[in-house]
Write a protein that holds these residues in place. Structure first.
Motif, PDB file in Angstrom:
ATOM      1  N   LEU A   1       0.817  -1.218   0.000  1.00  0.00           N
ATOM      2  CA  LEU A   1       0.000   0.000   0.000  1.00  0.00           C
ATOM      3  C   LEU A   1       0.853   1.272   0.000  1.00  0.00           C
ATOM      4  O   LEU A   1       0.316   2.375   0.079  1.00  0.00           O
ATOM      5  CB  LEU A   1      -0.929  -0.001   1.215  1.00  0.00           C
ATOM      6  CG  LEU A   1      -1.979  -1.117   1.239  1.00  0.00           C
ATOM      7  CD1 LEU A   1      -2.707  -1.133   2.571  1.00  0.00           C
ATOM      8  CD2 LEU A   1      -2.970  -0.939   0.083  1.00  0.00           C
ATOM      9  N   LYS A   2       2.173   1.095  -0.062  1.00  0.00           N
ATOM     10  CA  LYS A   2       3.108   2.235  -0.071  1.00  0.00           C
ATOM     11  C   LYS A   2       3.000   3.078   1.205  1.00  0.00           C
ATOM     12  O   LYS A   2       3.035   4.314   1.174  1.00  0.00           O
ATOM     13  CB  LYS A   2       2.896   3.102  -1.309  1.00  0.00           C
ATOM     14  CG  LYS A   2       3.210   2.385  -2.621  1.00  0.00           C
ATOM     15  CD  LYS A   2       3.010   3.301  -3.807  1.00  0.00           C
ATOM     16  CE  LYS A   2       3.497   2.642  -5.110  1.00  0.00           C
ATOM     17  NZ  LYS A   2       2.833   1.346  -5.390  1.00  0.00           N
ATOM     18  N   LEU A   3       2.887   2.392   2.331  1.00  0.00           N
ATOM     19  CA  LEU A   3       2.919   3.025   3.648  1.00  0.00           C
ATOM     20  C   LEU A   3       4.286   2.774   4.276  1.00  0.00           C
ATOM     21  O   LEU A   3       5.056   1.931   3.808  1.00  0.00           O
ATOM     22  CB  LEU A   3       1.814   2.464   4.548  1.00  0.00           C
ATOM     23  CG  LEU A   3       0.379   2.848   4.176  1.00  0.00           C
ATOM     24  CD1 LEU A   3      -0.620   2.004   4.970  1.00  0.00           C
ATOM     25  CD2 LEU A   3       0.128   4.335   4.408  1.00  0.00           C
ATOM     26  N   ALA A   4       4.570   3.492   5.364  1.00  0.00           N
ATOM     27  CA  ALA A   4       5.841   3.315   6.066  1.00  0.00           C
ATOM     28  C   ALA A   4       5.980   1.871   6.539  1.00  0.00           C
ATOM     29  O   ALA A   4       5.001   1.237   6.952  1.00  0.00           O
ATOM     30  CB  ALA A   4       5.913   4.261   7.256  1.00  0.00           C
ATOM     31  N   THR A   5       7.199   1.345   6.480  1.00  0.00           N
ATOM     32  CA  THR A   5       7.424  -0.054   6.851  1.00  0.00           C
ATOM     33  C   THR A   5       8.366  -0.211   8.042  1.00  0.00           C
ATOM     34  O   THR A   5       8.757  -1.325   8.386  1.00  0.00           O
ATOM     35  CB  THR A   5       8.006  -0.827   5.650  1.00  0.00           C
ATOM     36  OG1 THR A   5       9.194  -0.182   5.190  1.00  0.00           O
ATOM     37  CG2 THR A   5       6.990  -0.911   4.524  1.00  0.00           C
ATOM     38  N   THR A   6       8.733   0.900   8.679  1.00  0.00           N
ATOM     39  CA  THR A   6       9.572   0.841   9.880  1.00  0.00           C
ATOM     40  C   THR A   6       8.735   1.256  11.077  1.00  0.00           C
ATOM     41  O   THR A   6       8.191   2.366  11.095  1.00  0.00           O
ATOM     42  CB  THR A   6      10.785   1.779   9.774  1.00  0.00           C
ATOM     43  OG1 THR A   6      11.550   1.411   8.624  1.00  0.00           O
ATOM     44  CG2 THR A   6      11.654   1.683  11.018  1.00  0.00           C
ATOM     45  N   PRO A   7       8.586   0.396  12.087  1.00  0.00           N
ATOM     46  CA  PRO A   7       7.718   0.715  13.233  1.00  0.00           C
ATOM     47  C   PRO A   7       8.271   1.869  14.061  1.00  0.00           C
ATOM     48  O   PRO A   7       9.475   2.127  14.046  1.00  0.00           O
ATOM     49  CB  PRO A   7       7.709  -0.591  14.039  1.00  0.00           C
ATOM     50  CG  PRO A   7       8.986  -1.253  13.685  1.00  0.00           C
ATOM     51  CD  PRO A   7       9.244  -0.919  12.247  1.00  0.00           C
ATOM     52  N   PRO A   8       7.419   2.576  14.790  1.00  0.00           N
ATOM     53  CA  PRO A   8       7.871   3.728  15.567  1.00  0.00           C
ATOM     54  C   PRO A   8       8.743   3.384  16.754  1.00  0.00           C
ATOM     55  O   PRO A   8       9.542   4.182  17.201  1.00  0.00           O
ATOM     56  CB  PRO A   8       6.561   4.372  16.033  1.00  0.00           C
ATOM     57  CG  PRO A   8       5.564   3.252  16.000  1.00  0.00           C
ATOM     58  CD  PRO A   8       5.970   2.379  14.869  1.00  0.00           C
ATOM     59  N   ASP A   9       8.597   2.174  17.292  1.00  0.00           N
ATOM     60  CA  ASP A   9       9.357   1.760  18.477  1.00  0.00           C
ATOM     61  C   ASP A   9      10.474   0.822  18.046  1.00  0.00           C
ATOM     62  O   ASP A   9      10.211  -0.210  17.428  1.00  0.00           O
ATOM     63  CB  ASP A   9       8.425   1.063  19.470  1.00  0.00           C
ATOM     64  CG  ASP A   9       9.141   0.608  20.744  1.00  0.00           C
ATOM     65  OD1 ASP A   9       8.474   0.015  21.599  1.00  0.00           O
ATOM     66  OD2 ASP A   9      10.362   0.832  20.866  1.00  0.00           O
ATOM     67  N   PRO A  10      11.741   1.128  18.374  1.00  0.00           N
ATOM     68  CA  PRO A  10      12.843   0.252  17.955  1.00  0.00           C
ATOM     69  C   PRO A  10      12.672  -1.180  18.412  1.00  0.00           C
ATOM     70  O   PRO A  10      13.135  -2.106  17.757  1.00  0.00           O
ATOM     71  CB  PRO A  10      14.076   0.889  18.605  1.00  0.00           C
ATOM     72  CG  PRO A  10      13.697   2.317  18.832  1.00  0.00           C
ATOM     73  CD  PRO A  10      12.229   2.299  19.111  1.00  0.00           C
ATOM     74  N   GLY A  11      12.000  -1.394  19.537  1.00  0.00           N
ATOM     75  CA  GLY A  11      11.830  -2.744  20.047  1.00  0.00           C
ATOM     76  C   GLY A  11      10.481  -3.348  19.756  1.00  0.00           C
ATOM     77  O   GLY A  11      10.109  -4.368  20.323  1.00  0.00           O
ATOM     78  N   ALA A  12       9.719  -2.691  18.856  1.00  0.00           N
ATOM     79  CA  ALA A  12       8.350  -3.135  18.625  1.00  0.00           C
ATOM     80  C   ALA A  12       8.281  -4.545  18.061  1.00  0.00           C
ATOM     81  O   ALA A  12       7.370  -5.299  18.352  1.00  0.00           O
ATOM     82  CB  ALA A  12       7.652  -2.162  17.664  1.00  0.00           C
ATOM     83  N   PHE A  13       9.270  -4.942  17.232  1.00  0.00           N
ATOM     84  CA  PHE A  13       9.212  -6.259  16.621  1.00  0.00           C
ATOM     85  C   PHE A  13       9.331  -7.379  17.641  1.00  0.00           C
ATOM     86  O   PHE A  13       8.948  -8.508  17.386  1.00  0.00           O
ATOM     87  CB  PHE A  13      10.346  -6.406  15.599  1.00  0.00           C
ATOM     88  CG  PHE A  13      10.115  -5.651  14.342  1.00  0.00           C
ATOM     89  CD1 PHE A  13      11.154  -4.987  13.731  1.00  0.00           C
ATOM     90  CD2 PHE A  13       8.861  -5.589  13.776  1.00  0.00           C
ATOM     91  CE1 PHE A  13      10.946  -4.287  12.553  1.00  0.00           C
ATOM     92  CE2 PHE A  13       8.647  -4.899  12.599  1.00  0.00           C
ATOM     93  CZ  PHE A  13       9.684  -4.224  11.991  1.00  0.00           C
ATOM     94  N   ASP A  14       9.873  -7.078  18.818  1.00  0.00           N
ATOM     95  CA  ASP A  14      10.105  -8.130  19.790  1.00  0.00           C
ATOM     96  C   ASP A  14       9.049  -8.166  20.876  1.00  0.00           C
ATOM     97  O   ASP A  14       9.181  -8.873  21.857  1.00  0.00           O
ATOM     98  CB  ASP A  14      11.480  -7.944  20.457  1.00  0.00           C
ATOM     99  CG  ASP A  14      12.598  -7.984  19.440  1.00  0.00           C
ATOM    100  OD1 ASP A  14      12.484  -8.780  18.498  1.00  0.00           O
ATOM    101  OD2 ASP A  14      13.577  -7.227  19.580  1.00  0.00           O
ATOM    102  N   GLY A  15       7.969  -7.374  20.701  1.00  0.00           N
ATOM    103  CA  GLY A  15       6.990  -7.256  21.773  1.00  0.00           C
ATOM    104  C   GLY A  15       6.407  -8.578  22.195  1.00  0.00           C
ATOM    105  O   GLY A  15       6.301  -8.890  23.376  1.00  0.00           O
ATOM    106  N   GLY A  16       5.966  -9.432  21.230  1.00  0.00           N
ATOM    107  CA  GLY A  16       5.332 -10.684  21.606  1.00  0.00           C
ATOM    108  C   GLY A  16       6.292 -11.642  22.257  1.00  0.00           C
ATOM    109  O   GLY A  16       5.971 -12.299  23.228  1.00  0.00           O
ATOM    110  N   ASP A  17       7.526 -11.733  21.752  1.00  0.00           N
ATOM    111  CA  ASP A  17       8.493 -12.655  22.322  1.00  0.00           C
ATOM    112  C   ASP A  17       8.868 -12.251  23.733  1.00  0.00           C
ATOM    113  O   ASP A  17       8.994 -13.091  24.625  1.00  0.00           O
ATOM    114  CB  ASP A  17       9.743 -12.706  21.433  1.00  0.00           C
ATOM    115  CG  ASP A  17       9.447 -13.294  20.064  1.00  0.00           C
ATOM    116  OD1 ASP A  17      10.203 -13.002  19.126  1.00  0.00           O
ATOM    117  OD2 ASP A  17       8.448 -14.039  19.959  1.00  0.00           O
TER     118      ASP A  17
END
Length: 342
Positions: free
Chosen positions: A312-328
């Motif tokens: 959709l041509k939206l931003a692909t970098t999350p605002p929080d540097p650690g956001a990708f690891d939230g569930g783990d």
């Protein structure tokens, strides 16, 4: 001498005139000196008295006071409107700023207005009440910059609110502003991302994402299910409902061909996550809550939306540097009550 001084200072002109007349009579009777001072004092006081009468009878006082009030209003943050980019003359952004000048958003600037609203009229409610009311800026932000991922990490929101002094002159406007959190930092380019700048597909995706983000943000303060199991179960029900509503909205939208596959995969994950969050909402104890919670949180990690965002041509970098690891992280430390924005 008293008449002369009173006339020069223009204070109590009627008194200066009276003193001058008394002095002239006294000089005539006694042959004393000081006629020139008495005459000048009387003339100056007479002129002052005439001006005072003119001001009071023609309404000049009210006109001048209105001019003062208008000047204060024009120099305060009331002149800023939604979408304006601006600098302040003193180089600082604070509750009430003066000497504001709007500048093009394309260049460097100190602030960008993402919303304004008016406080209820009446006596000044106090600083705390004004600050509490200014929290409404949070709602304004999510509809001006719909995609949190597109907001740079050094940007934060603040508000410019009426002070006790500006309130007395009719200032009732709270102005919501984006600014840099770094010292002497500036913004470049507009952060506006709403229906005026996004296409219908981007708006549809972000509207669905906002449903889930709002639900995730409603988590109770408790870090562990043992501390507030009822509160966390109620939160899980809200997340499950948001996933159901968001998934329905995404499936109902006519996506372009390039986005159909990643959106179909995303909605399938949301359906699986909804079932797990619903199971967590029906847990009978903390252990029964954690198992579906951990699995459900992993399914809606921010990285799961990246393919759809890219299509959709939206931003692909999350605002929080650690956001990708939230569930783990949640699974590892046994905590609950949080989640990154999708």
């Amino acid at each position: 001498m008293a008449s002369l001084i009173t006339g020069i200072l223009c204070c109590l002109p009627g008194l200066g005139l009276l003193l001058g007349l008394v002095a002239l009579l006294q000089i005539r009777k006694r042959g004393q000196r000081g006629r020139a001072a008495a005459v000048v004092g009387s003339v100056l006081s007479g002129v002052g008295l005439g001006v005072a009468v003119l001001v009071l009878t023609t309404g000049v006082t009210g006109w001048m006071w209105q001019g003062v009030k208008d000047g204060v209003r024009e120099s305060a943050n009331l002149s800023l409107a939604k979408g304006d980019c601006f600098d302040s003359d003193d180089g600082e952004l604070k509750d009430a700023i003066f000497g504001v000048r709007t500048v093009p958003c394309e260049g460097a600037h100190q602030g960008e207005v993402f919303g304004t609203f008016t406080l209820r009229d009446g006596p000044y409610p106090g600083e705390k009440a004004v600050r509490d009311a200014a929290e409404h800026c949070v709602d304004q932000r999510q509809f001006y910059a719909m995609d949190d991922w597109a907001v740079p990490r050094d940007v934060d929101a603040l508000h410019l609110a009426p002070s006790r002094e500006s309130w007395a002159f009719g200032d009732r406007t709270v102005t919501c502003v984006f600014s840099s959190v770094t010292e002497h930092g500036t913004l470049t380019g507009s952060l506006r991302a709403d229906q005026t700048t996004l296409d219908a597909h981007q708006v549809a995706f972000l509207d669905a994402a906002r449903l889930l983000n709002d639900a995730m943000d409603s988590a109770p303060d408790a870090a562990y299910a043992e501390d507030d199991l009822p509160g966390l179960k109620a939160w899980a029900r809200r997340v499950s409902a948001a996933l159901a509503d968001g998934g329905h909205a995404l499936r109902a939208h006519p996506w372009p061909a390039s986005a159909r596959a990643p959106l179909a995969e995303l909605t399938a994950r949301m359906d699986k996550a909804r079932a797990l969050w619903d199971k967590a909402a029906r847990a009978t104890d903390a252990d029964a809550f954690y198992v579906p919670y951990d699995a459900g949180l992993t399914l809606i990690e921010p990285r799961t939306t990246v393919p759809a965002r890219k299509a959709l041509k939206l931003a692909t970098t999350p605002p929080d540097p650690g956001a990708f690891d939230g569930g783990d992280d949640a699974a590892d430390d046994g905590t609950a009550g949080g989640g990154a924005k999708v």
